[in-house]
Scaffold this motif. Sequence first.
Motif, PDB file in Angstrom:
ATOM      1  N   ALA A   8       0.651  -1.296  -0.073  1.00 26.54           N
ATOM      2  CA  ALA A   8      -0.007   0.033   0.033  1.00 26.54           C
ATOM      3  C   ALA A   8       0.943   1.321   0.013  1.00 26.54           C
ATOM      4  CB  ALA A   8      -0.835   0.123   1.102  1.00 26.54           C
ATOM      5  N   ASP A   9       2.166   1.129   0.797  1.00 25.56           N
ATOM      6  CA  ASP A   9       2.721   2.314   0.812  1.00 25.56           C
ATOM      7  C   ASP A   9       3.479   2.639  -0.550  1.00 25.56           C
ATOM      8  OD1 ASP A   9       2.375   2.977   3.278  1.00 25.56           O
ATOM      9  OD2 ASP A   9       4.112   1.701   4.071  1.00 25.56           O
ATOM     10  N   SER A  10       3.950   1.814  -1.310  1.00 25.46           N
ATOM     11  CA  SER A  10       4.423   2.019  -2.686  1.00 25.46           C
ATOM     12  C   SER A  10       3.467   2.294  -3.444  1.00 25.46           C
ATOM     13  CB  SER A  10       5.128   0.454  -3.053  1.00 25.46           C
ATOM     14  OG  SER A  10       4.234  -0.567  -3.198  1.00 25.46           O
ATOM     15  N   MET A  11       2.226   1.597  -3.571  1.00 22.97           N
ATOM     16  CA  MET A  11       1.348   2.231  -4.337  1.00 22.97           C
ATOM     17  C   MET A  11       0.892   3.612  -4.131  1.00 22.97           C
ATOM     18  SD  MET A  11      -1.257  -1.205  -4.684  1.00 22.97           S
ATOM     19  CE  MET A  11      -2.273  -0.375  -6.117  1.00 22.97           C
ATOM     20  N   ARG A  12       0.889   4.057  -2.960  1.00 25.23           N
ATOM     21  CA  ARG A  12       0.462   5.321  -2.714  1.00 25.23           C
ATOM     22  C   ARG A  12       1.510   6.221  -3.099  1.00 25.23           C
ATOM     23  NH1 ARG A  12      -0.052   4.968   2.606  1.00 25.23           N
ATOM     24  NH2 ARG A  12      -1.791   3.883   2.740  1.00 25.23           N
ATOM     25  N   ALA A  13       2.797   5.905  -2.829  1.00 22.05           N
ATOM     26  CA  ALA A  13       3.905   6.679  -3.334  1.00 22.05           C
ATOM     27  C   ALA A  13       3.966   6.983  -4.882  1.00 22.05           C
ATOM     28  CB  ALA A  13       5.200   6.207  -2.993  1.00 22.05           C
ATOM     29  N   ASP A  14       3.591   5.828  -5.696  1.00 18.94           N
ATOM     30  CA  ASP A  14       3.629   5.878  -7.001  1.00 18.94           C
ATOM     31  C   ASP A  14       2.271   6.577  -7.688  1.00 18.94           C
ATOM     32  OD1 ASP A  14       6.037   4.566  -7.268  1.00 18.94           O
ATOM     33  OD2 ASP A  14       5.208   2.881  -7.473  1.00 18.94           O
ATOM     34  N   GLY A  15       1.233   6.687  -6.823  1.00 12.73           N
ATOM     35  CA  GLY A  15       0.012   7.279  -7.107  1.00 12.73           C
ATOM     36  C   GLY A  15      -1.085   6.145  -7.785  1.00 12.73           C
ATOM     37  N   LYS A  16      -0.687   5.016  -7.667  1.00 17.61           N
ATOM     38  CA  LYS A  16      -1.411   4.094  -8.251  1.00 17.61           C
ATOM     39  C   LYS A  16      -2.664   3.765  -7.172  1.00 17.61           C
ATOM     40  CE  LYS A  16       2.426   1.885 -10.521  1.00 17.61           C
ATOM     41  NZ  LYS A  16       3.191   0.602 -10.619  1.00 17.61           N
ATOM     42  N   LEU A  65      -6.422   2.370  -8.300  1.00 18.11           N
ATOM     43  CA  LEU A  65      -7.226   1.374  -7.881  1.00 18.11           C
ATOM     44  C   LEU A  65      -8.689   1.673  -7.388  1.00 18.11           C
ATOM     45  CD1 LEU A  65      -7.111  -1.719  -7.058  1.00 18.11           C
ATOM     46  CD2 LEU A  65      -5.963  -0.925  -5.297  1.00 18.11           C
ATOM     47  N   VAL A  66      -8.611   2.828  -6.449  1.00 15.00           N
ATOM     48  CA  VAL A  66      -9.779   3.320  -5.909  1.00 15.00           C
ATOM     49  C   VAL A  66     -10.819   3.637  -6.854  1.00 15.00           C
ATOM     50  CG1 VAL A  66     -10.550   5.369  -4.294  1.00 15.00           C
ATOM     51  CG2 VAL A  66      -8.661   4.023  -3.535  1.00 15.00           C
ATOM     52  N   ALA A  67     -10.299   4.418  -7.938  1.00 11.91           N
ATOM     53  CA  ALA A  67     -11.304   4.773  -8.958  1.00 11.91           C
ATOM     54  C   ALA A  67     -11.823   3.544  -9.787  1.00 11.91           C
ATOM     55  CB  ALA A  67     -10.665   5.573 -10.111  1.00 11.91           C
ATOM     56  N   ILE A  68     -10.973   2.604 -10.107  1.00 13.79           N
ATOM     57  CA  ILE A  68     -11.609   1.376 -10.556  1.00 13.79           C
ATOM     58  C   ILE A  68     -12.676   0.544  -9.585  1.00 13.79           C
ATOM     59  CG2 ILE A  68     -10.818  -0.752 -11.375  1.00 13.79           C
ATOM     60  CD1 ILE A  68      -8.059   0.345 -12.631  1.00 13.79           C
ATOM     61  N   ILE A  69     -12.335   0.487  -8.522  1.00 18.41           N
ATOM     62  CA  ILE A  69     -13.330   0.067  -7.568  1.00 18.41           C
ATOM     63  C   ILE A  69     -14.624   0.726  -7.459  1.00 18.41           C
ATOM     64  CG2 ILE A  69     -13.725  -0.488  -5.367  1.00 18.41           C
ATOM     65  CD1 ILE A  69     -10.760  -1.381  -5.101  1.00 18.41           C
ATOM     66  N   VAL A  70     -14.427   2.125  -7.354  1.00 14.39           N
ATOM     67  CA  VAL A  70     -15.661   2.792  -7.360  1.00 14.39           C
ATOM     68  C   VAL A  70     -16.440   2.858  -8.682  1.00 14.39           C
ATOM     69  CG1 VAL A  70     -16.509   5.333  -7.348  1.00 14.39           C
ATOM     70  CG2 VAL A  70     -14.804   4.476  -5.613  1.00 14.39           C
ATOM     71  N   THR A  71     -15.920   2.994  -9.977  1.00 11.41           N
ATOM     72  CA  THR A  71     -16.431   2.772 -11.093  1.00 11.41           C
ATOM     73  C   THR A  71     -17.080   1.327 -11.192  1.00 11.41           C
ATOM     74  OG1 THR A  71     -14.723   4.313 -12.064  1.00 11.41           O
ATOM     75  CG2 THR A  71     -16.103   2.734 -13.478  1.00 11.41           C
TER      76      THR A  71
END
Length: 84
Positions: free
Chosen positions: A39-47, A51-57
Amino acid sequence: MKKIKYVLVFAVLMVSLGLSAQKTEIAEEDYSNTQIEMADSMRADGKIYVLVAIIVTLFAGFMIYAIMTERKVKKLEKSLKERE
């Protein structure tokens, strides 16, 4: 024929439960770990935001599909009641 389907579903369920029940040993350092590296690396990369946008969609799409299906069912029920 139905009996065979139930047996196959039961067999697949038992196999999947057996596979998910595999245990791994928990080391002492696992209890003191307070960070989630993925989660830390994904947050740092902006990914994480992608992921949140895909889940919400996906969730919004499922909700819209369910609402539209419910409206169609109500319309069909209403037309069946009018025929009686």
